[in-house]
Write a protein that holds these residues in place. Structure first.
Motif, mmCIF file in Angstrom:
data_model
loop_
_atom_site.group_PDB
_atom_site.id
_atom_site.type_symbol
_atom_site.label_atom_id
_atom_site.label_comp_id
_atom_site.label_asym_id
_atom_site.label_seq_id
_atom_site.Cartn_x
_atom_site.Cartn_y
_atom_site.Cartn_z
ATOM 1 N N PRO A 51 0.745 -1.366 0.150
ATOM 2 C CA PRO A 51 0.240 -0.056 0.006
ATOM 3 C C PRO A 51 0.910 1.308 -0.067
ATOM 4 C CG PRO A 51 -0.903 -1.551 1.733
ATOM 5 C CD PRO A 51 0.509 -1.970 1.089
ATOM 6 N N GLY A 52 0.264 2.152 -0.462
ATOM 7 C CA GLY A 52 0.984 3.654 -0.506
ATOM 8 C C GLY A 52 1.892 3.915 -1.340
ATOM 9 N N ARG A 53 1.839 3.114 -2.627
ATOM 10 C CA ARG A 53 2.649 3.477 -3.826
ATOM 11 C C ARG A 53 2.017 3.268 -5.284
ATOM 12 N NH1 ARG A 53 6.868 0.503 -0.616
ATOM 13 N NH2 ARG A 53 5.029 1.001 0.859
ATOM 14 N N GLN A 54 2.477 3.838 -6.133
ATOM 15 C CA GLN A 54 1.837 3.820 -7.692
ATOM 16 C C GLN A 54 0.364 3.706 -7.486
ATOM 17 O OE1 GLN A 54 4.347 0.434 -9.171
ATOM 18 N NE2 GLN A 54 6.022 1.796 -9.656
ATOM 19 N N ASP A 55 -0.128 2.601 -7.916
ATOM 20 C CA ASP A 55 -1.644 2.252 -8.094
ATOM 21 C C ASP A 55 -2.388 2.440 -6.661
ATOM 22 O OD1 ASP A 55 -0.453 -0.118 -7.900
ATOM 23 O OD2 ASP A 55 -2.052 -0.967 -9.239
ATOM 24 N N ARG A 56 -1.423 2.119 -5.806
ATOM 25 C CA ARG A 56 -2.095 2.093 -4.373
ATOM 26 C C ARG A 56 -1.635 3.321 -3.632
ATOM 27 N NH1 ARG A 56 -1.778 -3.677 -1.260
ATOM 28 N NH2 ARG A 56 -3.322 -2.795 -0.199
ATOM 29 N N MET A 57 -1.444 4.486 -4.182
ATOM 30 C CA MET A 57 -1.212 5.692 -3.470
ATOM 31 C C MET A 57 -2.066 6.178 -2.613
ATOM 32 S SD MET A 57 1.601 7.799 -3.599
ATOM 33 C CE MET A 57 2.430 7.374 -5.248
ATOM 34 N N GLY A 58 -3.240 6.187 -2.810
ATOM 35 C CA GLY A 58 -4.445 6.510 -2.237
ATOM 36 C C GLY A 58 -4.513 5.731 -0.761
ATOM 37 N N GLU A 59 -3.942 4.561 -0.705
ATOM 38 C CA GLU A 59 -4.159 4.029 0.640
ATOM 39 C C GLU A 59 -2.930 4.467 1.606
ATOM 40 O OE1 GLU A 59 -4.756 -0.239 0.168
ATOM 41 O OE2 GLU A 59 -4.437 0.278 -1.974
ATOM 42 N N PRO A 60 -3.066 4.667 2.976
ATOM 43 C CA PRO A 60 -1.986 4.747 3.908
ATOM 44 C C PRO A 60 -0.824 3.682 3.618
ATOM 45 C CG PRO A 60 -3.880 4.069 5.088
ATOM 46 C CD PRO A 60 -4.190 4.040 3.590
ATOM 47 N N ALA A 61 0.429 3.966 3.658
ATOM 48 C CA ALA A 61 1.290 3.078 3.831
ATOM 49 C C ALA A 61 1.408 2.374 5.273
ATOM 50 C CB ALA A 61 2.561 3.527 3.489
ATOM 51 N N LEU A 62 1.604 1.112 5.197
ATOM 52 C CA LEU A 62 1.503 0.318 6.597
ATOM 53 C C LEU A 62 3.104 0.694 7.179
ATOM 54 C CD1 LEU A 62 -0.324 -2.894 5.423
ATOM 55 C CD2 LEU A 62 -1.242 -0.692 6.624
ATOM 56 N N ARG A 63 3.213 0.516 8.637
ATOM 57 C CA ARG A 63 4.047 0.876 9.185
ATOM 58 C C ARG A 63 4.832 -0.036 10.150
ATOM 59 N NH1 ARG A 63 4.761 6.672 9.036
ATOM 60 N NH2 ARG A 63 5.939 6.492 11.241
ATOM 61 N N THR A 64 4.260 -1.290 9.958
ATOM 62 C CA THR A 64 4.738 -2.609 10.709
ATOM 63 C C THR A 64 5.030 -3.705 9.733
ATOM 64 O OG1 THR A 64 2.764 -3.629 11.366
ATOM 65 C CG2 THR A 64 3.949 -1.807 12.605
ATOM 66 N N ILE A 65 6.203 -4.404 9.934
ATOM 67 C CA ILE A 65 6.221 -5.722 9.197
ATOM 68 C C ILE A 65 5.084 -6.662 9.453
ATOM 69 C CG2 ILE A 65 7.761 -7.936 8.998
ATOM 70 C CD1 ILE A 65 8.845 -5.287 7.726
ATOM 71 N N GLU A 66 4.541 -6.613 10.741
ATOM 72 C CA GLU A 66 3.529 -7.609 11.015
ATOM 73 C C GLU A 66 2.355 -7.358 10.292
ATOM 74 O OE1 GLU A 66 6.225 -7.472 14.012
ATOM 75 O OE2 GLU A 66 5.321 -5.844 13.211
ATOM 76 N N GLU A 67 1.795 -6.095 10.014
ATOM 77 C CA GLU A 67 0.647 -5.727 9.177
ATOM 78 C C GLU A 67 0.933 -6.279 7.632
ATOM 79 O OE1 GLU A 67 -1.306 -1.768 10.559
ATOM 80 O OE2 GLU A 67 0.694 -1.456 10.390
ATOM 81 N N LEU A 68 2.254 -5.728 7.108
ATOM 82 C CA LEU A 68 2.427 -6.069 5.939
ATOM 83 C C LEU A 68 2.351 -7.563 5.606
ATOM 84 C CD1 LEU A 68 5.249 -3.708 5.308
ATOM 85 C CD2 LEU A 68 3.272 -3.649 4.104
ATOM 86 N N ALA A 69 3.182 -8.403 6.693
ATOM 87 C CA ALA A 69 3.096 -9.771 6.271
ATOM 88 C C ALA A 69 1.682 -10.282 6.563
ATOM 89 C CB ALA A 69 3.922 -10.450 7.254
ATOM 90 N N ASP A 70 0.736 -9.965 7.327
ATOM 91 C CA ASP A 70 -0.468 -10.463 7.476
ATOM 92 C C ASP A 70 -1.359 -9.972 6.188
ATOM 93 O OD1 ASP A 70 -0.199 -11.172 10.177
ATOM 94 O OD2 ASP A 70 -1.046 -9.413 11.000
#
Length: 244
Positions: A51-70
């Motif tokens: 999230p938070g880049r290119q075609d997902r720019m409108g979403e907030p970028a996640l700030r933990t590895i746990e959230e990203l991995a989930d």
């Protein structure tokens, strides 16, 4: 593909196995377009889009590895009909490990986890790049030589990519590993002159698996793989299509 997390640049419906590619901090799915092109149609390649880049720019970028991995793990559940190999570079390597642990806990383990340019979780160091000002963060990225300098110098582009980049650095620098080790084998690749992933720290991944472990080094720094795409793709092809 409707899943926001995954990009399938070269669909290979008849492939015997699937490779899932996870980008570095500040990176995006197209970084792995050359790998996907080189491996198709022998391997079905999925590239992760955070999230938070290119075609997902409108979403907030996640700030933990746990959230990203989930998030990655949930997105992959629909793609486990084939044997899966996880391949991550830098921050993506840490994510590949965490996703591997999550898949194993669900009873759907990956065939292997391929680590690139990242020290083992047991070799963490106290880094605070995410707390620097914008110029300090850009300076760090310039030193890695993996981003077009024109992008880093363009004020408008910087404004677009810096929030996701800072979120990624926050995630990786505040990361605390999940209980391991993996049962799946780990195959590590790294540049022999990478200041952020010294060879001995990459070798330490061997303690994070109960399976086999291999380490391959290449001339170069943190983004060594840009200059060694044929060697990397050959290794991934052999691993992914050999039944691991």
């Amino acid at each position: 593909m409707t899943d926001l997390w995954l990009r399938r640049f070269h669909p290979a419906d008849d492939a015997p196995a699937r490779l899932v590619c996870l980008p570095h901090a500040g990176g995006a799915a197209p970084f792995f377009h050359p790998v996907s092109k080189a491996l198709a149609p022998a391997v079905d390649v999925l590239a992760v889009q955070y999230p938070g880049r290119q075609d997902r720019m409108g979403e907030p970028a996640l700030r933990t590895i746990e959230e990203l991995a989930d998030g990655v793990t949930q997105a992959l559940l629909a793609w486990l009909d084939l044997p899966v190999v996880l391949f991550g570079h830098s921050m993506g390597a840490t994510l590949a490990y965490e996703v591997g642990l999550r898949l194993e806990s669900r009873g759907t383990p990956p065939e292997a986890v391929v680590i690139s340019g990242r020290r083992a979780p047991s070799r963490q160091v106290n880094e605070k790049v995410h707390l620097r000002d914008d110029d300090g963060l850009v300076s760090e990225i310039e030193g890695l030589e993996g981003t077009d300098p024109k992008v880093l110098r363009d004020p408008e582009l910087r404004e677009l990519f810096l929030p996701a980049l800072r979120a990624d650095y926050t995630a990786i620098e505040t990361y605390r590993p999940s209980p391991g080790p993996l049962t799946a084998p780990i195959h590590a690749h790294t540049g022999d002159a990478d200041p952020h992933a010294p060879v001995e720290d990459v070798q330490a991944w061997s303690s994070h698996t109960r399976g086999d472990f291999t380490l391959t080094t290449y001339p170069g720094g943190h983004f060594y793989l840009i200059n060694h795409v044929p060697a990397i793709t050959d290794a991934l092809l052999k691993l992914t299509t050999s039944g691991v």
